[in-house]
Write a protein that holds these residues in place. Sequence first.
Motif, PDB file in Angstrom:
ATOM      1  N   HIS A 161       0.766  -1.284   0.013  1.00 16.70           N
ATOM      2  CA  HIS A 161       0.048   0.000  -0.061  1.00 16.70           C
ATOM      3  C   HIS A 161       0.816   1.211   0.201  1.00 16.70           C
ATOM      4  O   HIS A 161       0.586   2.293  -0.819  1.00 16.70           O
ATOM      5  N   GLU A 162       1.755   1.203   0.939  1.00 18.43           N
ATOM      6  CA  GLU A 162       2.752   2.568   0.979  1.00 18.43           C
ATOM      7  C   GLU A 162       3.508   2.512  -0.094  1.00 18.43           C
ATOM      8  O   GLU A 162       3.805   3.952  -0.411  1.00 18.43           O
ATOM      9  N   LEU A 163       4.055   1.776  -0.925  1.00 20.45           N
ATOM     10  CA  LEU A 163       4.809   1.848  -2.110  1.00 20.45           C
ATOM     11  C   LEU A 163       3.912   2.317  -3.329  1.00 20.45           C
ATOM     12  O   LEU A 163       4.235   3.100  -4.070  1.00 20.45           O
ATOM     13  N   ARG A 164       2.716   1.872  -3.324  1.00 17.00           N
ATOM     14  CA  ARG A 164       1.881   2.274  -4.379  1.00 17.00           C
ATOM     15  C   ARG A 164       1.598   3.735  -4.324  1.00 17.00           C
ATOM     16  O   ARG A 164       1.362   4.466  -5.216  1.00 17.00           O
ATOM     17  N   PRO A 169       1.380   8.879  -8.130  1.00 19.32           N
ATOM     18  CA  PRO A 169       1.665  10.172  -8.821  1.00 19.32           C
ATOM     19  C   PRO A 169       2.892  10.125  -9.917  1.00 19.32           C
ATOM     20  O   PRO A 169       2.948  10.953 -10.651  1.00 19.32           O
ATOM     21  N   LEU A 170       4.213   9.359  -9.327  1.00 17.28           N
ATOM     22  CA  LEU A 170       5.025   9.198 -10.346  1.00 17.28           C
ATOM     23  C   LEU A 170       4.902   8.942 -11.685  1.00 17.28           C
ATOM     24  O   LEU A 170       4.985   9.266 -13.008  1.00 17.28           O
ATOM     25  N   ARG A 171       3.900   7.659 -11.756  1.00 22.30           N
ATOM     26  CA  ARG A 171       3.272   7.206 -12.999  1.00 22.30           C
ATOM     27  C   ARG A 171       2.304   8.108 -13.635  1.00 22.30           C
ATOM     28  O   ARG A 171       2.663   8.379 -14.922  1.00 22.30           O
ATOM     29  N   MET A 172       1.600   8.777 -13.058  1.00 25.64           N
ATOM     30  CA  MET A 172       0.672   9.724 -13.519  1.00 25.64           C
ATOM     31  C   MET A 172       1.581  10.876 -14.126  1.00 25.64           C
ATOM     32  O   MET A 172       1.322  11.293 -15.100  1.00 25.64           O
ATOM     33  N   GLY A 173       2.246  11.242 -13.459  1.00 25.50           N
ATOM     34  CA  GLY A 173       3.278  12.421 -13.733  1.00 25.50           C
ATOM     35  C   GLY A 173       3.865  12.243 -14.959  1.00 25.50           C
ATOM     36  O   GLY A 173       3.940  13.246 -15.810  1.00 25.50           O
ATOM     37  N   LEU A 177       3.463  14.346 -18.481  1.00 25.77           N
ATOM     38  CA  LEU A 177       4.555  14.910 -19.073  1.00 25.77           C
ATOM     39  C   LEU A 177       4.711  14.382 -20.541  1.00 25.77           C
ATOM     40  O   LEU A 177       5.379  15.192 -21.401  1.00 25.77           O
ATOM     41  N   ARG A 178       4.292  13.250 -20.951  1.00 23.17           N
ATOM     42  CA  ARG A 178       4.499  12.665 -22.413  1.00 23.17           C
ATOM     43  C   ARG A 178       3.590  13.657 -23.051  1.00 23.17           C
ATOM     44  O   ARG A 178       3.773  13.665 -24.402  1.00 23.17           O
ATOM     45  N   GLY A 179       2.283  14.374 -22.568  1.00 23.08           N
ATOM     46  CA  GLY A 179       1.492  15.046 -23.245  1.00 23.08           C
ATOM     47  C   GLY A 179       1.916  16.428 -23.593  1.00 23.08           C
ATOM     48  O   GLY A 179       1.184  17.327 -24.182  1.00 23.08           O
ATOM     49  N   GLN A 180       3.418  17.031 -23.245  1.00 23.89           N
ATOM     50  CA  GLN A 180       3.883  18.239 -23.289  1.00 23.89           C
ATOM     51  C   GLN A 180       2.840  19.081 -22.922  1.00 23.89           C
ATOM     52  O   GLN A 180       2.310  19.956 -23.633  1.00 23.89           O
ATOM     53  N   PRO A 181       2.734  19.168 -21.565  1.00 23.54           N
ATOM     54  CA  PRO A 181       1.897  20.240 -20.567  1.00 23.54           C
ATOM     55  C   PRO A 181       2.533  21.576 -20.787  1.00 23.54           C
ATOM     56  O   PRO A 181       3.741  21.681 -21.142  1.00 23.54           O
ATOM     57  N   THR A 182       1.896  22.540 -20.115  1.00 20.91           N
ATOM     58  CA  THR A 182       2.406  23.951 -20.203  1.00 20.91           C
ATOM     59  C   THR A 182       3.619  23.940 -19.223  1.00 20.91           C
ATOM     60  O   THR A 182       3.897  23.069 -18.347  1.00 20.91           O
ATOM     61  N   GLN A 196       7.376  13.005  -3.841  1.00 24.38           N
ATOM     62  CA  GLN A 196       6.942  11.693  -3.733  1.00 24.38           C
ATOM     63  C   GLN A 196       8.324  10.604  -3.712  1.00 24.38           C
ATOM     64  O   GLN A 196       8.234   9.844  -3.070  1.00 24.38           O
ATOM     65  N   LEU A 197       9.172  11.012  -4.406  1.00 27.12           N
ATOM     66  CA  LEU A 197      10.494  10.450  -4.555  1.00 27.12           C
ATOM     67  C   LEU A 197      11.377  10.564  -3.195  1.00 27.12           C
ATOM     68  O   LEU A 197      11.828   9.553  -2.571  1.00 27.12           O
ATOM     69  N   VAL A 198      11.143  11.630  -2.487  1.00 28.60           N
ATOM     70  CA  VAL A 198      11.627  11.648  -1.276  1.00 28.60           C
ATOM     71  C   VAL A 198      10.918  10.814  -0.151  1.00 28.60           C
ATOM     72  O   VAL A 198      11.842  10.320   0.628  1.00 28.60           O
ATOM     73  N   HIS A 199       9.560  10.609  -0.526  1.00 30.46           N
ATOM     74  CA  HIS A 199       8.888   9.941   0.291  1.00 30.46           C
ATOM     75  C   HIS A 199       9.268   8.573   0.241  1.00 30.46           C
ATOM     76  O   HIS A 199       9.496   7.611   1.197  1.00 30.46           O
ATOM     77  N   LEU A 200       9.457   8.080  -1.083  1.00 31.73           N
ATOM     78  CA  LEU A 200       9.912   6.568  -1.356  1.00 31.73           C
ATOM     79  C   LEU A 200      11.131   6.377  -0.912  1.00 31.73           C
ATOM     80  O   LEU A 200      11.388   5.281   0.037  1.00 31.73           O
ATOM     81  N   VAL A 201      12.146   7.311  -0.902  1.00 31.06           N
ATOM     82  CA  VAL A 201      13.560   7.019  -0.352  1.00 31.06           C
ATOM     83  C   VAL A 201      13.400   6.883   0.867  1.00 31.06           C
ATOM     84  O   VAL A 201      14.223   6.074   1.656  1.00 31.06           O
TER      85      VAL A 201
END
Length: 521
Positions: A161-164, A169-173, A177-182, A196-201
């Motif tokens: 649960h905690e890893l997901r 948000p990393l996967r969705m982000g 980003l692939r859609g070239q946002p503003t 989220q990376l800081v939290h994962l670490v």
Amino acid sequence: MSPVHFLLVDDLEDNLVALEALLRRDDLVLLKARSGEEALELLLVHDVALGLLDVQMPGMDGFELAELMRGNERTRNVPIIFLTASNTDNHRKFRGYEAGAVDFIQKPVEWDILRSKTKVFFDLHRQKQQIAAQRDELEAYAETLTRSDRYKDQFLAILAHELRNPLTPLRMGLDVLRGQPTPERTTQIHGVMDRQLVHLVRLVDDLLDVSRVSQGKVVLKREKVEIADIVQAALEASQPFVEGGNHTLRVTVAPHALWVSGDKTRLTQVVGNLLNNAAKYTPSGGTLTLNAYRDEQDVVIAVSDNGMGIPLSMQSNIFELFTQVGEHLTRSQGGLGIGLALVKQLVSMHEGSIAVSSDGENLGSTFTVRLPLLVAHDDEVSSRTAGAVAPNGQALRILVIDDNADIAETIGWLLSDMGHMHRLVLDGRTALDAARDFEPDVVLLDIGMPTIDGYAVCRAFREDPGLRFLPIIAQTGWGQEADKAATARAGFDYHLVKPVGYGELQQALAFVTQLERAQVG
């Protein structure tokens, strides 16, 4: 193991005294009764290994006593030896065996025979006790295994649960980003992914730490540390959690210096974990307080909040692994339930204690850490600010050997800020030539390099007559005791574990330059 009990039943006191003198031995308790009624009372209290019953007694005789013993669940399996002075015809023997006797001994008793026969029942009861003790141990072990298996399943569910949570948000982000946002949205997504990376670490670090501490693989790097420095470092590390919850944080530290003997990194981790927990389990806009003060011969650090509190039923096991307040699956704060367990272990390693108090749910909580106070002398206080300089008081010349250009360059920046000169070498094969040309005072040497590793480079330095006495500091991502022993065997003077901070680098340089001065002197 508890003593073995024999029951002696005879209406004549002299016979009881004689039996007691004959059978006395270590770990044997002889219970004496002069009637069947007294014997039954003793049998209700004691676990008896053997009954020695006189047959002919006034009132209740030995046969009647044996029949009553066989009719009771507690005493039906007690072995019985009858002692009789009359001729034992077949009818009497049959009645005795029917009542549960295992043997008849004729009076006057042949003492050697009696000793031999009673010893058998003593040994049998001892074996029974040993088997019971082994059974209890196996049951306890099985219960421990069952509990561990339950903890494992619970932990794996929490971990998944905690890893997901941060991975989502990393996967969705990445998809966004692939859609070239503003540019504005890109900046926003980068911020979310970074948090989220800081939290994962942090999750991974906590897992590794609690495992190492539990296995006794963490060795404290003790030094004289001022509590104000620990508090400041913990506040910096916890700032994102406090600000993210829009909390008000009030900090009070004693105006005079308070010193402890401890590992600054680990003590900062203790205070930081308590602050993070307080921020995590306090609703947005809450109030957190941190007080550090002296109480007689202790330094006290108390972290309080006005958050969700801790039920009284949970306060006794809040420091156990995988314990969480509330259902983790229904709380966005989550966590692995190992932070407080790690805190308690680290505090214990510093000869300290930690306690929790809370008036109940939604009434906040306070965690209080106590550490032994260290009285520092004036010269010790002044030495805390001493820099790492060469024996002659001038800046050091430092050779940095690392195949990672980014790491080498950032170390160079730190050295420049300290006022030292440096040269970077990105290939271990050129290290000795660079050292002869640069003539360094200290060498900072990476371990894991291609073509030639740091161990081989260090040994090459030690074999070179002109370079063999250079102080060499290992810098590596490996920090177990076995790794430190390996660097020492290769000839390193100091072991730094990456990532290397300003303070750690300064301390290492000070150590090796003092070591060199002592060797020269």
